[in-house]
Motif scaffolding. Structure first.
Motif, PDB file in Angstrom:
ATOM      1  N   ALA A 464      40.067  27.119  47.623  1.00 50.74           N
ATOM      2  CA  ALA A 464      39.026  28.114  47.890  1.00 50.74           C
ATOM      3  C   ALA A 464      38.902  29.141  46.772  1.00 50.74           C
ATOM      4  O   ALA A 464      37.836  29.757  46.611  1.00 50.74           O
ATOM      5  CB  ALA A 464      39.310  28.825  49.215  1.00 50.74           C
ATOM      6  N   ARG A 465      39.973  29.329  45.975  1.00 50.06           N
ATOM      7  CA  ARG A 465      39.974  30.345  44.921  1.00 50.06           C
ATOM      8  C   ARG A 465      39.773  29.767  43.526  1.00 50.06           C
ATOM      9  O   ARG A 465      39.522  30.528  42.579  1.00 50.06           O
ATOM     10  CB  ARG A 465      41.291  31.121  44.955  1.00 50.06           C
ATOM     11  N   PRO A 471      32.158  32.075  46.141  1.00 48.44           N
ATOM     12  CA  PRO A 471      32.512  33.480  46.382  1.00 48.44           C
ATOM     13  C   PRO A 471      32.054  34.413  45.263  1.00 48.44           C
ATOM     14  O   PRO A 471      31.731  35.577  45.528  1.00 48.44           O
ATOM     15  CB  PRO A 471      34.040  33.445  46.497  1.00 48.44           C
ATOM     16  N   ILE A 472      32.028  33.903  44.036  1.00 49.00           N
ATOM     17  CA  ILE A 472      31.568  34.730  42.912  1.00 49.00           C
ATOM     18  C   ILE A 472      30.080  35.028  43.077  1.00 49.00           C
ATOM     19  O   ILE A 472      29.630  36.164  42.879  1.00 49.00           O
ATOM     20  CB  ILE A 472      31.826  34.019  41.581  1.00 49.00           C
ATOM     21  N   LEU A 489      28.285  33.022  34.044  1.00 46.31           N
ATOM     22  CA  LEU A 489      29.527  33.354  34.740  1.00 46.31           C
ATOM     23  C   LEU A 489      29.809  32.362  35.863  1.00 46.31           C
ATOM     24  O   LEU A 489      30.952  31.939  36.070  1.00 46.31           O
ATOM     25  CB  LEU A 489      29.448  34.778  35.291  1.00 46.31           C
ATOM     26  N   LEU A 490      28.763  31.975  36.592  1.00 45.49           N
ATOM     27  CA  LEU A 490      28.943  31.027  37.689  1.00 45.49           C
ATOM     28  C   LEU A 490      29.349  29.649  37.172  1.00 45.49           C
ATOM     29  O   LEU A 490      30.197  28.974  37.768  1.00 45.49           O
ATOM     30  CB  LEU A 490      27.648  30.928  38.501  1.00 45.49           C
ATOM     31  N   ARG A 491      28.750  29.228  36.077  1.00 46.89           N
ATOM     32  CA  ARG A 491      29.134  27.929  35.511  1.00 46.89           C
ATOM     33  C   ARG A 491      30.597  27.922  35.107  1.00 46.89           C
ATOM     34  O   ARG A 491      31.318  26.946  35.341  1.00 46.89           O
ATOM     35  CB  ARG A 491      28.250  27.608  34.302  1.00 46.89           C
ATOM     36  N   GLU A 492      31.058  29.014  34.506  1.00 46.58           N
ATOM     37  CA  GLU A 492      32.462  29.086  34.110  1.00 46.58           C
ATOM     38  C   GLU A 492      33.369  29.092  35.326  1.00 46.58           C
ATOM     39  O   GLU A 492      34.398  28.404  35.365  1.00 46.58           O
ATOM     40  CB  GLU A 492      32.698  30.343  33.269  1.00 46.58           C
TER      41      GLU A 492
END
Length: 533
Positions: A464-465, A471-472, A489-492
């Motif tokens: 989950a993390r 969650p981001i 940022l989401l892709r990373e």
């Protein structure tokens, strides 16, 4: 309770075929002409090793393959198909050709299904249809060479047992299959054809199509425990009998074993039921036995659509439990089939129109914006396994790469509190969040021997993390259309699973012994030269 597995790198192994990476699904052919779709296909092909891609709509209006002039002249235009297939092959992926739906000037009915209005009706002119299929096959042979096209698969239609997809009877589908198979074999005897591409498996054989063209059952007998019944593929037994009696070729058998939503009849009446967590494996065993005992025991078995649910608005698809289910179902089904094709690789997918927001429960293992979901890592990790199976237990396998001797182990924590396939989360994320929070940590123990002393071993953890961008995105305020900076940022975040590098001891032994969270997937592997992360 501990998940424990031990293996020696020097022990004999048995062949392991990566059937999970044979084929992957996509929405429709015209979507494949977009830059984002093509970029994401290259990403999953490189990371997960997919060899084929299957999609609907090859003959749809927006591919312009066929039209009929007022004087009755047929005009064929293969330019759009050529562009798409050229790009697939350039990406190292072959087409798993679904022949459907009807071109507009051949369709008995038009615009029967999907936002893009597929013509889910049989062609009015089987001779004209057969001529189109023959011309297409001959065109592909001339363009790509017979040796190449003989490696492709040709599947006749999609889910003809469901009314929106086929506004005809079972008999009409069988006739369509015969005409299509004959046209392909006239073009080249080496072309591979199969079907019936039906959805779904149904309980106790009662709705599997034993009765000719039954439109609706007046009474549905409810069982106290549906999962205790035998589930069988729709129409398949009748299909094989029909083909055998008429001497028709069946090079492969195809159907769609979703573990939810079973059809009560052949015309779109459904009952929703989430089946047991091992339903996929049970279905594949049934299918394997059925084909082995049929007149076509050498036919390959391709499950050309599969997912935790057949809804493109199921939020579970965006969560780690979808990834854990993929790993569990595939590892439990080793040796049963030739492919189990995840539906689909990208949220560039418009059966229900566009998703309203970046994470909308789409089928894809990558969002429209190119953000990997946890299920992307499930397939990437499966692809890291070797081609020899050394050890297998409930929750884990250890494999070896025959070319290098490197070892790779894959383990998952599917919490025993969840006895079903991951329940769908429709209309919101509440069910998905609840299921993600279900279960307790478990000990995972992976012990490897026979390594080079001091050899590097990498441990990758998906949970989950880690490897979960959802969650981001939620912390950003759940923007419907993330900014360019947010997207980066989401892709990373979506790509970043937890990586730890350790070493084997002086005796060439390595031990991973840690507590892992529910829905975790852990890959323990030695680097393979030339393999991308």
């Amino acid at each position: 309770m501990t998940i424990s597995i031990t293996a020696d790198g020097g022990a004999p192994g048995e062949p392991l075929v990566h059937f999970w990476s044979t084929c992957v699904g996509a929405g429709r052919a015209a979507e494949g002409l977009r830059a984002g779709w093509q970029e994401q296909l290259q990403l999953v092909a490189d990371a997960a090793g997919f060899g084929y891609v299957r999609f609907h709509g090859l003959l749809h209006d927006d591919m312009f393959v066929h039209r009929r002039e007022p004087d009755g002249t047929d005009v064929h235009n293969f330019q759009y198909v050529d562009d798409l297939f050229d790009r697939l092959l350039d990406a190292g992926v072959r087409p798993f050709v679904e022949l459907g739906f009807s071109p507009p000037d051949m369709a008995r009915e038009q615009g029967t299904t999907f936002w893009w209005k597929a013509n889910g009706a049989p062609p009015t002119d089987l001779d004209g249809w057969a001529e189109l299929i023959r011309r297409l096959a001959e065109h592909w042979i001339a363009r790509y060479g017979a040796d190449e096209v003989r490696t492709w698969y040709f599947e006749v239609w999609n889910e003809p047992n469901l009314g929106p997809f086929f506004r005809g009877s079972k008999s009409e589908y069988f006739a369509l299959y015969g005409a299509t198979a004959g046209a392909l074999k006239r073009a080249d005897q080496g072309l591979r054809v199969g079907g019936p591409a039906t959805s779904n498996f149904v309980p106790d054989g009662r709705f599997a199509g034993e009765h000719e063209d039954v439109s609706q059952h007046a009474i549905v007998r409810e069982a106290e425990d549906l999962d205790a019944l035998e589930w069988r593929p729709v129409w398949l037994q009748d299909f094989l009998t029909y083909c055998h009696q008429r001497g028709l070729p069946v090079d492969f058998v195809s159907c769609h074993p979703y573990p939810t939503d079973w059809a009560l009849d052949g015309h779109g009446v459904h009952q929703q039921h989430t089946r047991a967590a091992d339903a996929t494996t049970r279905d594949l065993r049934t299918l394997r036995e059925l084909v082995d005992n049929s007149p076509y025991p050498d036919a390959e078995i391709h499950l050309t659509e599969w997912n935790s649910s057949p809804s493109s608005r199921d939020h579970t698809h965006d969560y780690p439990q979808a990834a854990t289910f993929v790993v569990k179902a595939n590892l439990e089904s080793i040796g049963l089939v030739d492919s189990l094709a995840y539906w689909v690789f990208t949220d560039v997918f418009e059966e229900a129109g566009a998703g309203d927001t970046a994470f909308h429960g789409g089928f894809g293992m990558i969002t429209f914006q190119g953000v990997p979901k946890p299920v992307f890592h499930a397939y990437r990790m499966l692809n890291r396994l070797g081609d020899e199976l050394l050890a297998r237990t409930d929750g884990a396998v250890v494999t070896r790469h025959s070319a290098t001797g490197g070892l790779a182990a894959l383990a998952y924590h599917y919490p025993p509190e969840v006895t079903q396939a991951p329940p769908g989360s429709f209309g919101g994320r509440e069910t998905a969040e609840r299921i993600l929070a279900t279960g307790s940590p478990r000990r995972l123990r992976v012990e490897l021997a026979g390594l080079r002393p001091g050899a590097s071993v990498t441990i990758e953890t998906l949970d989950a993390r880690n490897g979960n961008a959802l969650p981001i995105w939620q912390a950003m305020g759940a923007p419907d259309s993330p900014s360019r900076q947010q997207t980066a940022l989401l892709r990373e975040a979506g790509r970043s699973v937890r990586h730890v590098v350790q070493q084997a001891d002086e005796q060439g032994r390595f031990l991973f012994d840690e507590e892992v969270r529910p829905w975790s997937v852990v890959l323990v592997h030695q680097p393979v030269p030339g393999r991308s992360r």
